[in-house]
Design an enzyme around this catalytic site. Structure first.
Site, PDB file in Angstrom:
ATOM      1  N   ARG A 269     -10.578  -5.159  -3.050  1.00  0.00           N
ATOM      2  CA  ARG A 269     -10.079  -6.178  -3.977  1.00  0.00           C
ATOM      3  C   ARG A 269      -9.703  -7.493  -3.302  1.00  0.00           C
ATOM      4  O   ARG A 269      -9.229  -8.412  -3.952  1.00  0.00           O
ATOM      5  CB  ARG A 269      -8.878  -5.615  -4.742  1.00  0.00           C
ATOM      6  CG  ARG A 269      -9.293  -4.558  -5.728  1.00  0.00           C
ATOM      7  CD  ARG A 269      -8.170  -3.611  -6.098  1.00  0.00           C
ATOM      8  NE  ARG A 269      -8.645  -2.609  -7.043  1.00  0.00           N
ATOM      9  CZ  ARG A 269      -9.385  -1.545  -6.703  1.00  0.00           C
ATOM     10  NH1 ARG A 269      -9.728  -1.346  -5.449  1.00  0.00           N
ATOM     11  NH2 ARG A 269      -9.784  -0.690  -7.623  1.00  0.00           N
TER      12      ARG A 269
ATOM     13  N   HIS B 169       9.614   3.701  -1.173  1.00  0.00           N
ATOM     14  CA  HIS B 169       9.694   2.286  -0.828  1.00  0.00           C
ATOM     15  C   HIS B 169       8.648   1.482  -1.593  1.00  0.00           C
ATOM     16  O   HIS B 169       8.919   0.390  -2.101  1.00  0.00           O
ATOM     17  CB  HIS B 169       9.527   2.116   0.686  1.00  0.00           C
ATOM     18  CG  HIS B 169       9.719   0.725   1.168  1.00  0.00           C
ATOM     19  ND1 HIS B 169       8.662  -0.098   1.493  1.00  0.00           N
ATOM     20  CD2 HIS B 169      10.839   0.002   1.372  1.00  0.00           C
ATOM     21  CE1 HIS B 169       9.121  -1.270   1.879  1.00  0.00           C
ATOM     22  NE2 HIS B 169      10.444  -1.236   1.813  1.00  0.00           N
TER      23      HIS B 169
ATOM     24  N   GLU C 130       4.409   7.230   2.198  1.00  0.00           N
ATOM     25  CA  GLU C 130       4.944   8.565   1.939  1.00  0.00           C
ATOM     26  C   GLU C 130       6.308   8.543   1.254  1.00  0.00           C
ATOM     27  O   GLU C 130       6.825   9.599   0.887  1.00  0.00           O
ATOM     28  CB  GLU C 130       5.049   9.330   3.259  1.00  0.00           C
ATOM     29  CG  GLU C 130       3.697   9.568   3.902  1.00  0.00           C
ATOM     30  CD  GLU C 130       3.811  10.267   5.249  1.00  0.00           C
ATOM     31  OE1 GLU C 130       4.935  10.631   5.654  1.00  0.00           O
ATOM     32  OE2 GLU C 130       2.770  10.454   5.881  1.00  0.00           O
ATOM     33  N   THR C 131       6.899   7.367   1.063  1.00  0.00           N
ATOM     34  CA  THR C 131       8.242   7.298   0.488  1.00  0.00           C
ATOM     35  C   THR C 131       8.234   6.471  -0.795  1.00  0.00           C
ATOM     36  O   THR C 131       7.228   5.862  -1.160  1.00  0.00           O
ATOM     37  CB  THR C 131       9.227   6.646   1.488  1.00  0.00           C
ATOM     38  OG1 THR C 131       8.886   5.257   1.635  1.00  0.00           O
ATOM     39  CG2 THR C 131       9.182   7.349   2.843  1.00  0.00           C
TER      40      THR C 131
ATOM     41  N   ILE D 294       0.850  -1.192   0.000  1.00  0.00           N
ATOM     42  CA  ILE D 294       0.000   0.000   0.000  1.00  0.00           C
ATOM     43  C   ILE D 294       0.889   1.246   0.000  1.00  0.00           C
ATOM     44  O   ILE D 294       1.840   1.339   0.778  1.00  0.00           O
ATOM     45  CB  ILE D 294      -0.957  -0.016   1.211  1.00  0.00           C
ATOM     46  CG1 ILE D 294      -1.870  -1.251   1.101  1.00  0.00           C
ATOM     47  CG2 ILE D 294      -1.771   1.276   1.275  1.00  0.00           C
ATOM     48  CD1 ILE D 294      -2.733  -1.511   2.304  1.00  0.00           C
TER      49      ILE D 294
END
Length: 159
Positions: free
Chosen positions: A136, A97, A94-95, A91
């Site tokens: 999903r 990654h 903020e980065t 998910i």
């Protein structure tokens, strides 16, 4: 969005080969467990609905989606499976990654499909937020795990 008008859980059993003679591996990420457990349940239900026996389904857990590639590789090398489903959920945060994990995981699964004769089915949700993942993994858009199981049966039948 691709799933906005499609229910991921809908399939026509008359168009799917019987799964009764196949062995399936499922490698599940422990990260975002509430999502991956829903995907896993959808995959198991569809496999059994299409004829697979519980004894012919091997399930392993790995820490995160990045580790799915190694788990699938090890499963192919040590278990006699006709297809492997990798289940994960990444998910957006903020980065960057998110981008690295999604890209590396997708590339790794693609590489396994090129390097081995065992199909590896990509069931990794890469969502912008938790609600999209919920939708999903058994929510309003159905279950991507169900769709992955149907793909695994069809690919196993090619072998």
């Amino acid at each position: 969005m691709a799933t906005a008008h499609k229910n991921l859980s809908v399939y026509d059993k008359t168009t799917i080969p019987s799964a009764k003679d196949f062995r399936f591996g499922i490698v599940v990420s422990e990260w975002n467990t509430e999502i991956t457990e829903g995907l896993y349940d959808g995959a198991i239900s569809a496999l059994i609905d299409c004829g697979a026996s519980k004894e012919h389904i091997i399930s392993w857990n790995v820490p995160g989606s990045f580790e799915l590639v190694f788990g699938a590789k090890k499963m192919i090398a040590t278990q006699k499976v006709d297809a492997v489903i990798v289940i994960g959920s990444v998910i957006q945060g903020e980065t960057k990654h998110f981008d690295f994990v999604c890209s590396a995981t997708a590339q790794g699964i693609k590489d396994l499909n090129l390097q081995t004769d065992t199909p590896v089915i990509f069931c990794v949700l890469t969502d912008n937020n938790i609600q999209q993942a919920i939708d999903r993994s058994g929510g309003v858009h159905g279950n991507k795990g169900t769709e992955a199981a149907i793909a695994a049966i069809k690919m196993a039948a090619l072998g």
